[in-house]
Design a protein around this motif. Sequence first.
Motif, short mmCIF file in Angstrom:
data_model
loop_
_atom_site.label_atom_id
_atom_site.label_comp_id
_atom_site.label_asym_id
_atom_site.label_seq_id
_atom_site.Cartn_x
_atom_site.Cartn_y
_atom_site.Cartn_z
N ASP A 229 13.20 -27.88 -17.03
CA ASP A 229 14.17 -27.00 -16.38
C ASP A 229 15.18 -26.50 -17.41
O ASP A 229 16.22 -27.12 -17.64
N HIS A 230 14.88 -25.35 -18.01
CA HIS A 230 15.74 -24.85 -19.08
C HIS A 230 17.08 -24.34 -18.58
O HIS A 230 18.02 -24.19 -19.35
N TYR A 231 17.21 -24.05 -17.26
CA TYR A 231 18.53 -23.72 -16.71
C TYR A 231 19.49 -24.91 -16.94
O TYR A 231 20.63 -24.74 -17.39
N LYS A 232 19.02 -26.10 -16.57
CA LYS A 232 19.87 -27.28 -16.72
C LYS A 232 20.08 -27.60 -18.19
O LYS A 232 21.18 -28.00 -18.60
N TRP A 233 19.04 -27.44 -18.99
CA TRP A 233 19.18 -27.73 -20.41
C TRP A 233 20.26 -26.86 -21.05
O TRP A 233 21.07 -27.35 -21.85
N ARG A 234 20.27 -25.57 -20.72
CA ARG A 234 21.26 -24.67 -21.31
C ARG A 234 22.68 -25.10 -20.93
O ARG A 234 23.59 -25.06 -21.76
N ALA A 235 22.87 -25.50 -19.67
CA ALA A 235 24.20 -25.93 -19.24
C ALA A 235 24.64 -27.19 -19.98
O ALA A 235 25.81 -27.32 -20.39
N MET A 236 23.71 -28.12 -20.18
CA MET A 236 24.05 -29.36 -20.88
C MET A 236 24.42 -29.06 -22.34
O MET A 236 25.37 -29.65 -22.88
N ARG A 237 23.69 -28.15 -22.96
CA ARG A 237 24.01 -27.78 -24.35
C ARG A 237 25.38 -27.11 -24.42
O ARG A 237 26.14 -27.33 -25.37
N TRP A 238 25.69 -26.29 -23.41
CA TRP A 238 27.00 -25.62 -23.38
C TRP A 238 28.12 -26.65 -23.37
O TRP A 238 29.19 -26.42 -23.94
N VAL B 35 26.25 -31.71 -24.94
CA VAL B 35 25.44 -32.93 -24.79
C VAL B 35 24.43 -33.01 -25.92
O VAL B 35 23.82 -32.00 -26.31
N ASN B 36 24.23 -34.19 -26.45
CA ASN B 36 23.26 -34.40 -27.52
C ASN B 36 21.86 -34.07 -27.04
O ASN B 36 21.47 -34.44 -25.94
N GLU B 37 21.08 -33.42 -27.88
CA GLU B 37 19.72 -32.99 -27.50
C GLU B 37 18.83 -34.17 -27.14
O GLU B 37 17.88 -34.02 -26.35
N GLU B 38 19.12 -35.34 -27.67
CA GLU B 38 18.34 -36.53 -27.31
C GLU B 38 18.41 -36.81 -25.82
O GLU B 38 17.47 -37.34 -25.23
N LEU B 39 19.53 -36.43 -25.19
CA LEU B 39 19.72 -36.66 -23.76
C LEU B 39 19.22 -35.48 -22.91
O LEU B 39 19.32 -35.52 -21.67
N ILE B 40 18.68 -34.47 -23.58
CA ILE B 40 18.19 -33.29 -22.87
C ILE B 40 16.67 -33.23 -22.96
O ILE B 40 15.97 -33.35 -21.95
N THR B 41 16.17 -33.03 -24.16
CA THR B 41 14.71 -32.96 -24.36
C THR B 41 14.20 -34.06 -25.28
O THR B 41 13.01 -34.09 -25.60
N GLY B 42 15.10 -34.94 -25.73
CA GLY B 42 14.73 -35.92 -26.74
C GLY B 42 14.17 -37.21 -26.19
O GLY B 42 13.60 -37.26 -25.10
N GLU C 103 18.83 -42.33 -18.62
CA GLU C 103 19.92 -41.84 -19.47
C GLU C 103 20.05 -40.32 -19.36
O GLU C 103 21.16 -39.77 -19.30
N LYS C 104 18.92 -39.63 -19.31
CA LYS C 104 18.95 -38.16 -19.19
C LYS C 104 19.55 -37.75 -17.85
O LYS C 104 20.35 -36.81 -17.78
N PHE C 105 19.15 -38.44 -16.79
CA PHE C 105 19.71 -38.10 -15.48
C PHE C 105 21.22 -38.34 -15.45
O PHE C 105 21.97 -37.51 -14.93
N LEU D 168 11.38 -27.40 -30.88
CA LEU D 168 10.97 -27.62 -29.49
C LEU D 168 9.89 -26.66 -29.00
O LEU D 168 9.28 -26.91 -27.96
N GLY D 169 9.68 -25.54 -29.69
CA GLY D 169 8.71 -24.57 -29.23
C GLY D 169 9.29 -23.65 -28.17
O GLY D 169 10.49 -23.63 -27.90
#
Length: 467
Positions: free
Chosen positions: A58-67, A70-77, A83-85, A311-312
């Motif tokens: 869900d890249h919508y949520k990923w973008r918000a977390m990056r904004w 949040v460390n990428e490990e907790l998003i796609t890592g 921990e991600k939730f 990440l591709g």
Amino acid sequence: MSRFDTDQLLLNSNSAKKLYQDYAQGMPIFDYHNHLNPQDIANNRQFENLTELWLEGDHYKWRAMRWLGVNEELITGSASPEEKFKAWAGCVPRLVGNPLYHWTHLELSRYFGIQERLTAENAANIWNACNEQLQEPTLRAGGILEKFQVKVACTTDDPIDTLQHHRLIKEKGELTTIVAPAFRPDRVLDVGHAEYVSYVNQLGQTAGHAVDTYQDLLAALKKRVEYFHEHGCRLSDHGFSAFPYAAANEQEVAAIYQKAKNGDSITSREDQIFRTHTLLKLGEMYHAKGWTMQLHIGAIRNNNARMFAKLGKDSGYDSILDFHLAESLNAFLSRLDRNDQLPKTIVYSLYSSHYEMIATTIGNFQAAGVEGKLQLGSAWWFHDQKEGMLKQLTALSSMGLISTFVGMLTDSRSFMSFPRHEYFRRVLCRLFGDWIREGELPADYEFIGSIIQDICYLNAERYFQIH
């Protein structure tokens, strides 16, 4: 913890509430464009935890977390699902004003019956409660389709796909939902790509047809269109950044194809010529089959080179392209219309300033026999939120006929996205409710309610003819 009352969400008048509750709310869903994995549906996938169902992909949520840093490990890592939730839950209170805030609480409510506002403080309790419910059959992949009354779900499939999972879904006969493929030949048009030759050779093998010449390629594509049609496909889909139109004769296009097959570099102009001509040929094939052609235009993709390398694609680094579209779109549609080979077509733009232009363009090519043969596509991607939807609906109603609109889609990889149909329906009823309140429409709820139901479901059922 206080609740978030989603029952009245976006319904700002008594008229809006009546239209939604009496006419829109109970309508089934016709999800004619999504990116769900048909294998998950065929296997009736059981999701292990809330992160797997809700956050993965869900890249919508990923973008918000990056904004929010949040460390990428907790998003796609490599962080654990829990921990991600919890990282996501900690972000949610900061999302006010963003549609993600509404979607998050709609999804928790509609899937799990949870009305609490999600925060870092109650994340552990919600994690445990949701994971327990995920053991229920109604929250497996097939159960979700049934739960949300999804009558038709059209996935997005490459021409080389065997459609084995679509066959398996049909053979099992366990779902009332029709799961149909949609033909997405973007890689066929991408003649300048480094792996183009490898791809078209795969296409030829799948079709059982040589692809040595451009005529061979078209013949192989025709065979795949036939194959998809036999498996229930009635839609194609195409993605573009800027939409090309560069006319050329077939000899020129054949020479470009031969250059690509020889491993020679393709110029930007040659790329445009090849895309234009091949898309026209595909449009003729779609028309012959009675398919609908979808054109998704205006995304500029993979803009962060560092993160793309890590990440591709489809990882949340795409955005809106601003460009001119009117001349190329009109020329393309006119070329197919000239010989009465223009299929039913839906045009989406990620650049919302195009809405009025597209609405007037498609008005040039409507035809007898199909109401709203050409459609202004629903507010797409970054615009599938209140303001974007209202802008698209207003442009369509002002420049065209909103009563013929085929409505919303999820365009999602997530089985948690079906409340986006509810969100759209609430915005739709809000708009019509405002028109009633302001005296622009009569307070004839049976009449207006029938139009609401058409837009929510019935227009799509008639338009796509998927049974």
